[in-house]
Design an enzyme around this catalytic site. Structure first.
Site, PDB file in Angstrom:
ATOM      1  N   HIS A 233       0.872  -1.179   0.000  1.00  0.00           N
ATOM      2  CA  HIS A 233       0.000   0.000   0.000  1.00  0.00           C
ATOM      3  C   HIS A 233       0.904   1.222   0.000  1.00  0.00           C
ATOM      4  O   HIS A 233       1.735   1.395   0.900  1.00  0.00           O
ATOM      5  CB  HIS A 233      -0.893  -0.028   1.234  1.00  0.00           C
ATOM      6  CG  HIS A 233      -1.890   1.092   1.286  1.00  0.00           C
ATOM      7  ND1 HIS A 233      -2.799   1.217   2.312  1.00  0.00           N
ATOM      8  CD2 HIS A 233      -2.118   2.136   0.465  1.00  0.00           C
ATOM      9  CE1 HIS A 233      -3.545   2.294   2.109  1.00  0.00           C
ATOM     10  NE2 HIS A 233      -3.140   2.867   0.996  1.00  0.00           N
ATOM     11  N   ASP A 234       0.752   2.102  -0.989  1.00  0.00           N
ATOM     12  CA  ASP A 234       1.701   3.213  -1.124  1.00  0.00           C
ATOM     13  C   ASP A 234       1.735   4.116   0.100  1.00  0.00           C
ATOM     14  O   ASP A 234       2.795   4.671   0.441  1.00  0.00           O
ATOM     15  CB  ASP A 234       1.456   4.012  -2.404  1.00  0.00           C
ATOM     16  CG  ASP A 234       0.032   4.512  -2.576  1.00  0.00           C
ATOM     17  OD1 ASP A 234      -0.789   4.377  -1.642  1.00  0.00           O
ATOM     18  OD2 ASP A 234      -0.269   5.049  -3.661  1.00  0.00           O
ATOM     19  N   THR A 256      -2.297  12.721  -4.507  1.00  0.00           N
ATOM     20  CA  THR A 256      -3.667  12.675  -5.008  1.00  0.00           C
ATOM     21  C   THR A 256      -4.649  12.650  -3.835  1.00  0.00           C
ATOM     22  O   THR A 256      -5.679  13.316  -3.854  1.00  0.00           O
ATOM     23  CB  THR A 256      -3.867  11.438  -5.898  1.00  0.00           C
ATOM     24  OG1 THR A 256      -2.958  11.516  -7.008  1.00  0.00           O
ATOM     25  CG2 THR A 256      -5.285  11.370  -6.419  1.00  0.00           C
ATOM     26  N   GLN A 301      -5.331  18.597  -9.358  1.00  0.00           N
ATOM     27  CA  GLN A 301      -5.035  17.865 -10.591  1.00  0.00           C
ATOM     28  C   GLN A 301      -6.173  17.988 -11.598  1.00  0.00           C
ATOM     29  O   GLN A 301      -5.955  18.174 -12.801  1.00  0.00           O
ATOM     30  CB  GLN A 301      -4.756  16.396 -10.267  1.00  0.00           C
ATOM     31  CG  GLN A 301      -3.486  16.175  -9.465  1.00  0.00           C
ATOM     32  CD  GLN A 301      -3.416  14.783  -8.850  1.00  0.00           C
ATOM     33  OE1 GLN A 301      -4.311  13.941  -9.034  1.00  0.00           O
ATOM     34  NE2 GLN A 301      -2.355  14.506  -8.099  1.00  0.00           N
TER      35      GLN A 301
END
Length: 486
Positions: A233-234, A256, A301
């Site tokens: 999991h990042d 993000t 973004q």
């Protein structure tokens, strides 16, 4: 020994090579590529083949650069998965968590199982895109044909080695792991029409997954590479890359998504934590990340994308710096901002509905987002301290958001605590941290964090005087109202 971190986020992916030299971690970017979901016949899909092809391309570049031997670890975003049949074939394209198929799924699940019961079992916050709700609405025919459910990074590791596993930091994001049994909860599996046998064995970060398959070596010129299961999991990897020390710091993984929380030895799944919708994601080395998901730089973004990227992110930040602060605010965690057709018009509609000035210029739009994010960070820092009973004196902002000076200063001003920005490559460094420990080059995560402090520059932001947080928070609360989704 050289180590490769494959770090794939929602908007881009990269292969970073790291090695320990003279008491520092030296990073080299090997390959970078674009990522993102696309809408195909009304469904938002990831191109997993594109991601895998770029991992191979990066490894080919590494071999051409003279690296013949290395280890490799993979991290990606959470909650999304692949369904694989008994022959090892993917049964479908990978659906993005931003797909609208789960718009009503959480309500349907909670009509069958009370939210408080799910939280008592899992300690995971309620987000409409959690794997629990994705699997609940997944095609029943596909589930019946599924031999193995694999989270995205586990599937990529399977493509590299032929070995399937279920890595715990990512598996916890499904909202189906039971905190007490340390297994998938039987009742929740039954609810989504699966059984424990459709998942591969659990592994913790640091376990060797295997070597690149002989087939890949036949088709491509690749290094001799052993794949290590890292914190896949990042966010789990990013927190490992946060250079905190002591017990009075919090992290804000700013990309993000904004993930704001603390690292704990035990979960907190109390009624108060449930009411605040905090999550207990499993971390590496028997830790838990007690945190809050905040919508994050996705808003920026999408504003940039809606303007065809006429301005760089740095230019947008500069424009925002010249706008009046806190003039217009939005509830950043409102579900309408999860995946709107047009983020600009969605923000403008929100402002119109709440009786505020409608932001029309790029600078005003971005200022609205930065101000609102910083306020939400401050509110959640207070909430975090109340829930944990710990005083937070330092906030480590890691990831791409560490580069946004205006947002970092706003965060320091509104929280009233010192902010340390960096490293921007915290996720890659956390990925490499597990590889360094597994390879015997570092003793433990405390030692690696010390190496990270020595290896990467950080910028410090101290709180400014004269910020009336009480008035600003009251305005934000009045505008945003109740935002939780359950």
């Amino acid at each position: 020994m050289k180590h490769v971190a494959v770090d794939v986020g929602a908007s881009s992916g990269r292969l970073l090579m790291g090695e320990l030299l003279n008491g520092k971690i030296e990073l080299t970017e090997i390959h970078r590529f674009q990522n993102g979901f696309t809408e195909v016949e009304g469904q938002c899909l990831w191109d997993i083949d594109h991601i895998f092809a770029n991992i191979i391309l990066g490894l080919e570049k590494l071999k051409k650069a003279g690296v013949t031997r290395c280890t490799l670890g993979i991290d990606t975003w959470a909650v999304d998965y692949c369904l694989v049949d008994k022959d090892g074939k993917r049964l479908h394209e990978v659906v993005s968590y931003r797909d609208k198929r789960t718009d009503c799924a959480m309500d349907a699940v909670l009509a069958e199982v009370p939210a408080v019961d799910i939280y008592a079992k899992t300690g995971i916050q309620f987000l409409q895109f959690n794997s629990l709700y994705q699997l609940y609405v997944e095609d029943t025919g596909l589930k019946a044909r599924t031999d193995s459910v694999m989270m995205v990074p586990d599937y990529l590791g399977y493509l590299l080695t032929g070995v399937g596993v279920t890595e715990v930091t990512n598996a916890s994001s499904t909202q189906m792991l039971n905190l007490h049994t340390k297994e998938f909860d039987v009742d929740l599996l039954n609810l989504v029409g699966l059984d424990a046998g459709q998942f591969s064995r659990f592994v913790k970060p640091g376990e060797m997954l295997g070597k690149l398959s002989a087939e890949l070596h036949t088709r491509y010129d690749l290094p001799d590479c052993g794949v290590i299961t890292v914190a896949t999991h990042d966010t789990a990897s990013a927190v490992l890359g946060a250079p905190g020390v002591g017990g009075d710091w919090a992290f804000l993984s700013s990309g993000t998504w904004s993930l704001l929380g603390v690292e704990l030895p035990n979960p907190i799944n109390s009624r108060k934590a449930f009411a605040a919708n905090y999550t207990n994601e499993w971390g590496a080395y028997d830790t838990f990340r007690f945190l809050k998901n905040i919508m994050g730089l996705w808003l920026i973004q999408e504003v940039a994308r809606m303007q065809n990227y006429a301005y760089s992110y740095a230019e947008l930040a500069e424009l925002a710096a010249h706008e009046e602060p806190f003039a217009v605010l939005i509830g950043v965690d409102d579900q309408r901002f999860l995946n709107p057709a047009n983020m600009i018009t969605e923000i403008q509609a929100y402002c119109a509905e709440t009786g505020q000035e409608i932001p029309r210029t790029p600078g005003k739009l971005v200022r609205v987002i930065y101000d609102s994010l910083a306020i939400q960070y401050a509110i959640q820092i207070d909430q975090l301290q109340a829930l944990t009973g710990q005083e937070i004196r330092h906030l480590h902002i890691i990831g791409g958001g560490a580069n946004i000076a205006i947002l970092n200063q706003l965060t320091a001003d509104l929280t009233g605590i010192t902010v340390y920005a960096g490293p921007t490559e915290a996720t890659g460094l956390g990925n490499l941290a597990v590889q360094l420990i597994a390879s015997g080059e570092a003793k433990d995560i405390a030692e690696v964090r010390e190496l990270i402090r020595e290896s990467t520059p950080m910028k410090t932001y101290t709180p400014s005087d004269g910020v009336n947080m009480t008035e600003i928070r009251a305005k934000y609360t009045n505008i945003s109202g109740k935002q939780e989704a359950f």
